[in-house]
Design a protein around this motif. Structure first.
Motif, PDB file in Angstrom:
ATOM      1  N   MET A   1     -14.448  -1.602 -18.188  1.00 32.79           N
ATOM      2  CA  MET A   1     -14.037  -0.971 -16.949  1.00 32.79           C
ATOM      3  C   MET A   1     -12.693  -0.268 -17.167  1.00 32.79           C
ATOM      4  N   GLN A   2     -12.473   0.755 -16.387  1.00 33.06           N
ATOM      5  CA  GLN A   2     -11.305   1.610 -16.562  1.00 33.06           C
ATOM      6  C   GLN A   2     -10.436   1.627 -15.306  1.00 33.06           C
ATOM      7  N   LEU A   3      -9.213   2.089 -15.495  1.00 33.41           N
ATOM      8  CA  LEU A   3      -8.324   2.416 -14.390  1.00 33.41           C
ATOM      9  C   LEU A   3      -7.760   3.800 -14.666  1.00 33.41           C
ATOM     10  N   THR A   4      -7.162   4.394 -13.656  1.00 35.16           N
ATOM     11  CA  THR A   4      -6.592   5.738 -13.781  1.00 35.16           C
ATOM     12  C   THR A   4      -5.078   5.643 -13.735  1.00 35.16           C
ATOM     13  N   VAL A   5      -4.427   6.334 -14.649  1.00 34.19           N
ATOM     14  CA  VAL A   5      -2.965   6.441 -14.665  1.00 34.19           C
ATOM     15  C   VAL A   5      -2.627   7.874 -14.273  1.00 34.19           C
ATOM     16  N   ARG A   6      -1.803   8.021 -13.223  1.00 35.73           N
ATOM     17  CA  ARG A   6      -1.358   9.356 -12.783  1.00 35.73           C
ATOM     18  C   ARG A   6       0.135   9.477 -13.034  1.00 35.73           C
ATOM     19  N   TYR A   7       0.522  10.592 -13.636  1.00 40.56           N
ATOM     20  CA  TYR A   7       1.923  10.846 -13.978  1.00 40.56           C
ATOM     21  C   TYR A   7       2.500  11.891 -13.028  1.00 40.56           C
ATOM     22  N   PHE A   8       3.752  11.675 -12.622  1.00 40.24           N
ATOM     23  CA  PHE A   8       4.427  12.615 -11.735  1.00 40.24           C
ATOM     24  C   PHE A   8       5.737  13.078 -12.373  1.00 40.24           C
TER      25      PHE A   8
ATOM     26  N   LEU B   1      -4.466  -5.770 -14.020  1.00 40.07           N
ATOM     27  CA  LEU B   1      -4.762  -4.583 -13.222  1.00 40.07           C
ATOM     28  C   LEU B   1      -6.273  -4.480 -13.045  1.00 40.07           C
ATOM     29  N   PRO B   2      -6.746  -4.336 -11.807  1.00 43.81           N
ATOM     30  CA  PRO B   2      -8.188  -4.350 -11.563  1.00 43.81           C
ATOM     31  C   PRO B   2      -8.885  -3.055 -11.987  1.00 43.81           C
ATOM     32  N   ALA B   3     -10.157  -3.191 -12.309  1.00 44.43           N
ATOM     33  CA  ALA B   3     -10.983  -2.023 -12.627  1.00 44.43           C
ATOM     34  C   ALA B   3     -11.007  -1.095 -11.417  1.00 44.43           C
ATOM     35  N   GLY B   4     -10.948   0.189 -11.694  1.00 47.45           N
ATOM     36  CA  GLY B   4     -10.982   1.189 -10.639  1.00 47.45           C
ATOM     37  C   GLY B   4      -9.645   1.456  -9.972  1.00 47.45           C
TER      38      GLY B   4
ATOM     39  N   ALA C   1      -9.006  -1.471 -17.917  1.00 48.05           N
ATOM     40  CA  ALA C   1      -8.501  -2.364 -16.865  1.00 48.05           C
ATOM     41  C   ALA C   1      -8.424  -3.792 -17.411  1.00 48.05           C
ATOM     42  N   GLY C   2      -7.842  -4.684 -16.603  1.00 50.29           N
ATOM     43  CA  GLY C   2      -7.805  -6.098 -16.950  1.00 50.29           C
ATOM     44  C   GLY C   2      -6.548  -6.549 -17.644  1.00 50.29           C
ATOM     45  N   ARG C   3      -5.732  -5.608 -18.081  1.00 46.88           N
ATOM     46  CA  ARG C   3      -4.458  -5.968 -18.709  1.00 46.88           C
ATOM     47  C   ARG C   3      -3.346  -5.847 -17.691  1.00 46.88           C
ATOM     48  N   SER C   4      -2.195  -6.399 -18.016  1.00 47.75           N
ATOM     49  CA  SER C   4      -1.042  -6.335 -17.118  1.00 47.75           C
ATOM     50  C   SER C   4      -0.392  -4.960 -17.187  1.00 47.75           C
ATOM     51  N   LEU C   5       0.481  -4.694 -16.230  1.00 42.47           N
ATOM     52  CA  LEU C   5       1.229  -3.440 -16.247  1.00 42.47           C
ATOM     53  C   LEU C   5       2.070  -3.338 -17.509  1.00 42.47           C
ATOM     54  N   ASP C   6       2.730  -4.419 -17.905  1.00 41.74           N
ATOM     55  CA  ASP C   6       3.534  -4.379 -19.130  1.00 41.74           C
ATOM     56  C   ASP C   6       2.679  -4.045 -20.350  1.00 41.74           C
TER      57      ASP C   6
END
Length: 81
Positions: free
Chosen positions: A1-8, A66-69, A24-29
């Motif tokens: 499963m994936q998550l999206t990273v958006r950069y500003f 971090l959750p999937a999606g 997904a599934g890993r921590s923010l760090d």
């Protein structure tokens, strides 16, 4: 499963893209470590000063999985007032 990273702003310039996906599934760090490996020291400097939103909410627990999606927004400090 994936998550999206958006950069500003400066994070977008340092990463060389507006968004990308990551597992997904890993921590923010852990995610930030992976992003640094992908994009190098320039992004690492921005990430050290940035704030992070997970699905629109400030992330206070950088060790929680971090959750999937999910969408993680990378917000560098903004100038101005």
């Amino acid at each position: 499963m994936q998550l999206t990273v958006r950069y500003f702003a400066g994070a977008r310039a340092a990463a060389g893209r507006a968004e990308e996906t990551a597992p997904a599934g890993r921590s923010l760090d852990e995610l930030l470590e992976e992003l640094t490996e992908r994009h190098g020291e320039r992004l690492a400097v921005v990430l050290k000063a940035a704030s992070f939103l997970v699905d629109g909410l400030a992330c206070h627990d950088r060790q929680a999985p971090l959750p999937a999606g999910a969408t993680v927004d990378v917000l560098p400090p903004f100038a101005g007032g």
